[in-house]
Design a protein around this motif. Structure first.
Motif, PDB file in Angstrom:
ATOM      1  N   THR A  26       0.812  -1.231   0.000  1.00 25.82           N
ATOM      2  CA  THR A  26       0.000   0.000   0.000  1.00 25.82           C
ATOM      3  C   THR A  26       0.842   1.277   0.000  1.00 25.82           C
ATOM      4  N   LEU A  27       2.157   1.149   0.098  1.00 27.68           N
ATOM      5  CA  LEU A  27       3.020   2.345   0.161  1.00 27.68           C
ATOM      6  C   LEU A  27       2.908   3.172  -1.115  1.00 27.68           C
ATOM      7  N   ASP A  28       2.825   4.484  -0.957  1.00 28.09           N
ATOM      8  CA  ASP A  28       2.834   5.390  -2.104  1.00 28.09           C
ATOM      9  C   ASP A  28       4.302   5.645  -2.488  1.00 28.09           C
ATOM     10  N   ALA A  29       4.885   4.674  -3.191  1.00 25.25           N
ATOM     11  CA  ALA A  29       6.319   4.710  -3.524  1.00 25.25           C
ATOM     12  C   ALA A  29       6.506   4.224  -4.962  1.00 25.25           C
ATOM     13  N   PRO A  30       7.649   4.548  -5.596  1.00 29.89           N
ATOM     14  CA  PRO A  30       7.879   4.107  -6.974  1.00 29.89           C
ATOM     15  C   PRO A  30       7.735   2.584  -7.117  1.00 29.89           C
ATOM     16  N   ALA A  31       7.133   2.155  -8.227  1.00 31.45           N
ATOM     17  CA  ALA A  31       6.796   0.735  -8.419  1.00 31.45           C
ATOM     18  C   ALA A  31       8.014  -0.181  -8.276  1.00 31.45           C
ATOM     19  N   VAL A  32       9.133   0.196  -8.887  1.00 29.71           N
ATOM     20  CA  VAL A  32      10.299  -0.698  -8.865  1.00 29.71           C
ATOM     21  C   VAL A  32      10.854  -0.836  -7.442  1.00 29.71           C
ATOM     22  N   LEU A  33      10.742   0.226  -6.665  1.00 27.00           N
ATOM     23  CA  LEU A  33      11.220   0.164  -5.278  1.00 27.00           C
ATOM     24  C   LEU A  33      10.341  -0.768  -4.442  1.00 27.00           C
ATOM     25  N   LYS A  34       9.029  -0.604  -4.589  1.00 24.52           N
ATOM     26  CA  LYS A  34       8.116  -1.503  -3.863  1.00 24.52           C
ATOM     27  C   LYS A  34       8.331  -2.953  -4.279  1.00 24.52           C
ATOM     28  N   GLU A  35       8.532  -3.139  -5.595  1.00 25.01           N
ATOM     29  CA  GLU A  35       8.742  -4.500  -6.109  1.00 25.01           C
ATOM     30  C   GLU A  35       9.986  -5.119  -5.469  1.00 25.01           C
ATOM     31  N   ALA A  36      11.055  -4.319  -5.381  1.00 23.09           N
ATOM     32  CA  ALA A  36      12.297  -4.833  -4.795  1.00 23.09           C
ATOM     33  C   ALA A  36      12.131  -5.114  -3.299  1.00 23.09           C
TER      34      ALA A  36
ATOM     35  N   ALA B 147       9.424  10.572   5.935  1.00 20.98           N
ATOM     36  CA  ALA B 147      10.097  11.521   5.034  1.00 20.98           C
ATOM     37  C   ALA B 147      11.350  10.932   4.403  1.00 20.98           C
ATOM     38  N   ALA B 148      12.026  10.031   5.118  1.00 20.64           N
ATOM     39  CA  ALA B 148      13.323   9.532   4.638  1.00 20.64           C
ATOM     40  C   ALA B 148      13.206   8.252   3.819  1.00 20.64           C
ATOM     41  N   GLY B 149      12.077   7.543   3.915  1.00 18.12           N
ATOM     42  CA  GLY B 149      11.992   6.197   3.355  1.00 18.12           C
ATOM     43  C   GLY B 149      11.408   6.112   1.961  1.00 18.12           C
ATOM     44  N   ALA B 150      10.722   4.995   1.713  1.00 19.08           N
ATOM     45  CA  ALA B 150      10.212   4.666   0.375  1.00 19.08           C
ATOM     46  C   ALA B 150       9.268   5.732  -0.165  1.00 19.08           C
ATOM     47  N   THR B 151       8.478   6.339   0.713  1.00 20.56           N
ATOM     48  CA  THR B 151       7.509   7.340   0.262  1.00 20.56           C
ATOM     49  C   THR B 151       8.145   8.725   0.154  1.00 20.56           C
ATOM     50  N   GLY B 155      12.473   7.003  -2.112  1.00 22.23           N
ATOM     51  CA  GLY B 155      11.613   6.944  -3.300  1.00 22.23           C
ATOM     52  C   GLY B 155      12.036   7.975  -4.339  1.00 22.23           C
ATOM     53  N   GLY B 156      12.363   9.174  -3.882  1.00 26.49           N
ATOM     54  CA  GLY B 156      12.804  10.242  -4.786  1.00 26.49           C
ATOM     55  C   GLY B 156      14.111   9.899  -5.485  1.00 26.49           C
ATOM     56  N   GLN B 157      14.998   9.251  -4.763  1.00 29.19           N
ATOM     57  CA  GLN B 157      16.273   8.844  -5.363  1.00 29.19           C
ATOM     58  C   GLN B 157      16.042   7.797  -6.470  1.00 29.19           C
ATOM     59  N   VAL B 158      15.112   6.879  -6.215  1.00 30.76           N
ATOM     60  CA  VAL B 158      14.764   5.880  -7.236  1.00 30.76           C
ATOM     61  C   VAL B 158      14.193   6.577  -8.476  1.00 30.76           C
ATOM     62  N   GLU B 172       5.627  15.751 -12.739  1.00 31.10           N
ATOM     63  CA  GLU B 172       6.457  14.596 -12.356  1.00 31.10           C
ATOM     64  C   GLU B 172       7.780  15.048 -11.727  1.00 31.10           C
ATOM     65  N   LEU B 173       8.394  16.063 -12.350  1.00 32.36           N
ATOM     66  CA  LEU B 173       9.668  16.563 -11.823  1.00 32.36           C
ATOM     67  C   LEU B 173       9.478  17.112 -10.411  1.00 32.36           C
ATOM     68  N   GLN B 174       8.352  17.811 -10.235  1.00 30.71           N
ATOM     69  CA  GLN B 174       8.056  18.372  -8.921  1.00 30.71           C
ATOM     70  C   GLN B 174       7.885  17.265  -7.878  1.00 30.71           C
ATOM     71  N   GLN B 175       7.247  16.163  -8.287  1.00 25.95           N
ATOM     72  CA  GLN B 175       7.097  15.043  -7.344  1.00 25.95           C
ATOM     73  C   GLN B 175       8.447  14.436  -6.965  1.00 25.95           C
ATOM     74  N   VAL B 176       9.321  14.271  -7.966  1.00 20.00           N
ATOM     75  CA  VAL B 176      10.662  13.741  -7.679  1.00 20.00           C
ATOM     76  C   VAL B 176      11.342  14.600  -6.618  1.00 20.00           C
ATOM     77  N   HIS B 177      11.294  15.924  -6.804  1.00 16.13           N
ATOM     78  CA  HIS B 177      11.986  16.810  -5.871  1.00 16.13           C
ATOM     79  C   HIS B 177      11.263  16.932  -4.540  1.00 16.13           C
ATOM     80  N   ASN B 178       9.925  16.850  -4.576  1.00 14.61           N
ATOM     81  CA  ASN B 178       9.201  16.835  -3.304  1.00 14.61           C
ATOM     82  C   ASN B 178       9.646  15.661  -2.452  1.00 14.61           C
ATOM     83  N   ARG B 179       9.824  14.515  -3.107  1.00 12.72           N
ATOM     84  CA  ARG B 179      10.290  13.345  -2.357  1.00 12.72           C
ATOM     85  C   ARG B 179      11.766  13.491  -1.971  1.00 12.72           C
ATOM     86  N   LYS B 180      12.590  13.815  -2.967  1.00 20.58           N
ATOM     87  CA  LYS B 180      14.036  13.699  -2.769  1.00 20.58           C
ATOM     88  C   LYS B 180      14.591  14.803  -1.872  1.00 20.58           C
ATOM     89  N   THR B 181      14.090  16.012  -2.005  1.00 22.49           N
ATOM     90  CA  THR B 181      14.608  17.143  -1.227  1.00 22.49           C
ATOM     91  C   THR B 181      13.537  17.690  -0.282  1.00 22.49           C
TER      92      THR B 181
END
Lengths: 286, 286
Positions: A26-36, B147-151, B155-158, B172-181
């Motif tokens: 159920t985690l809102d996380a990238p698919a490949v990360l959840k899969e791993a 904040a630090a984990g998969a969500t 997740g942002g690094q992935v 999409e870019l904004q979501q990457v940065h919302n997660r990563k930074t």
């Protein structure tokens, strides 16, 4: 009323596995990360650590619900992350784990490192997000972090790697294993007692049980690895104690563990037969 | 009484650095592991995240003591671990970080992975071992882990890595940065408010401030990386918005952040000038 260890095992191992898979999915996380993350969690395993937590909690007369299974399973996330990182090319460089390609073989090295990082981090979400009192949650977080980090499991892994270049004596070897295996098992047992909110002296006794169980576990592991009676691998109990010596040390630790459990049962209401059932692991194979 | 941002910076950055170094040096852990942890912690950095936490806590009128600095610094451990793992050969494969050899160049890849793991884990020890009420500690643990984990950050690094093979649109870019930074900066601001035990609505507003600050931070980063006005790198704000568009977006986010801070100051006692000082980061360079 005493619960049979085998029945307990058969009932809760599937529930632990299902709980972890459901929650991670159920985690809102990238698919490949959840899969791993799910790949390594679903790869099987005895679920020894969370099962130990649940058994001890139950042995004090408490009913196990979904929320408690989730808290116990946090430890399995930490155990699984440690296997993913240990398998990496820079460490043990293993291609297979439990008969399947290791995480980095299946998803690439970067995703394997990140899946491990994410599992470790998720463990703390699970410990801090449940119905337990905040004081209990904080103790669980603190003790898991101490057991899993530089002073515990990660420290033990570093010492284990250093062992490739040096020979440890018995007390050094014992420290490596206390950190690498004992610390998490000792957390597993203490977590059950902390959740049951029993006296701090009992928590401590159960922590010792976990530590001793961890040592027995490691000696057993070394004994199962023995393929040649005369040329034992360096930094193992058979090398330091001989085959018979290692078998005797295993029995001593198992006896010690059993005594701790019986002492507790002599003081408070505690289903010592359920918990002693975990010692059956050492009876079957030697 | 308003505190000057520059004075605050000059006073607390050295205290954050010293607190971390002192605490890590006392760990009962293998020497090489401690050395690797301290090497990356002592490599410098702006200490932006813990400084933000401390400033917000202080802005609500609270006095900062050693215990509070330690809680705030947990976040710097997480930030530092993420840099160590990002630099690894399997990820960005960087040889230098802040002018020094990266952790894996200095200590080998296995030790770098484990030093990162240990720093991440130690963060949770610091959050759970202090004088704050247990309810606050648990909130800090939960929010940092989310904040630090998969969500969040992992997740942002992935997603960032996936960006090497695909082009993101603006959302999409904004979501990457919302997660990563953004996620960690949003934790930084919320942590200060949680420690100050202010109303949950204010915690949320400060979380939004951190998120918006994180976006501005990333746009600024992209703008500073621009070396050629006609051929911008993929998955950056200048590529998606043009150079002027990116500069305008930066200003919009900075203004938004400033408004949030002023709104809070209109509701409760809050030293908005100290906190607005963090926005000076965006004034100097474009």
């Amino acid at each position: 009323m005493t619960q049979n260890y085998r029945d307990f095992y058969d009932e809760y191992v599937p529930l632990i596995s299902k709980q972890m898979a459901t929650d991670l999915a159920t985690l809102d996380a990238p698919a490949v990360l959840k899969e791993a993350m799910l790949y390594s969690i679903n790869a099987g395993g005895k679920r020894l650590r969370p099962l130990m937590t649940l058994a001890i909690y139950h042995a004090f007369g408490h009913t196990i619900d979904t929320s408690i299974i989730r808290v116990a399973s946090a430890l399995e996330l930490v155990h699984t992350y440690s296997l993913i990182h240990d398998d990496l090319p820079a460490m043990d460089n293993d291609d297979l784990r439990r008969g399947l390609p290791t995480s980095h073989k299946r998803f690439g090295e970067a995703n394997a490192i990140l899946a491990g990082d994410a599992l470790l981090t998720q463990a703390f979400v699970w410990l801090a997000n449940n119905q337990l009192p905040a004081t209990v949650q904080v103790q669980l977080v603190r003790q898991l972090a101490v057991a899993a980090g530089a002073t515990g499991m990660v420290g033990g892994q570093v010492e284990d790697m250093l062992g490739a270049q040096k020979t440890y004596d018995l007390s050094e070897l014992q420290q490596v294993h206390n950190r690498k295996t004992g610390a998490l098992l000792s957390y597993a047992t203490q977590a059950g007692a902390l959740m049951a909110q029993v006296d701090v002296a009992i928590v401590k006794q159960l922590g010792e049980f976990g530590q001793v169980y961890g040592l027995a576990f490691q000696i057993q592991d070394d004994l199962l690895d023995v393929t040649d009676n005369t040329d034992f691998e360096r930094n193992t109990y058979p090398k330091l104690l001989g085959l018979d010596g290692a078998k005797a040390a295993l029995q001593t630790n198992v006896e010690h563990a059993r005594q701790i459990i019986e002492q507790i049962a002599a003081t408070v209401t505690f289903d010592h037969e359920l918990v002693s059932g975990f010692l059956s692991y050492f009876e079957r194979k030697n």
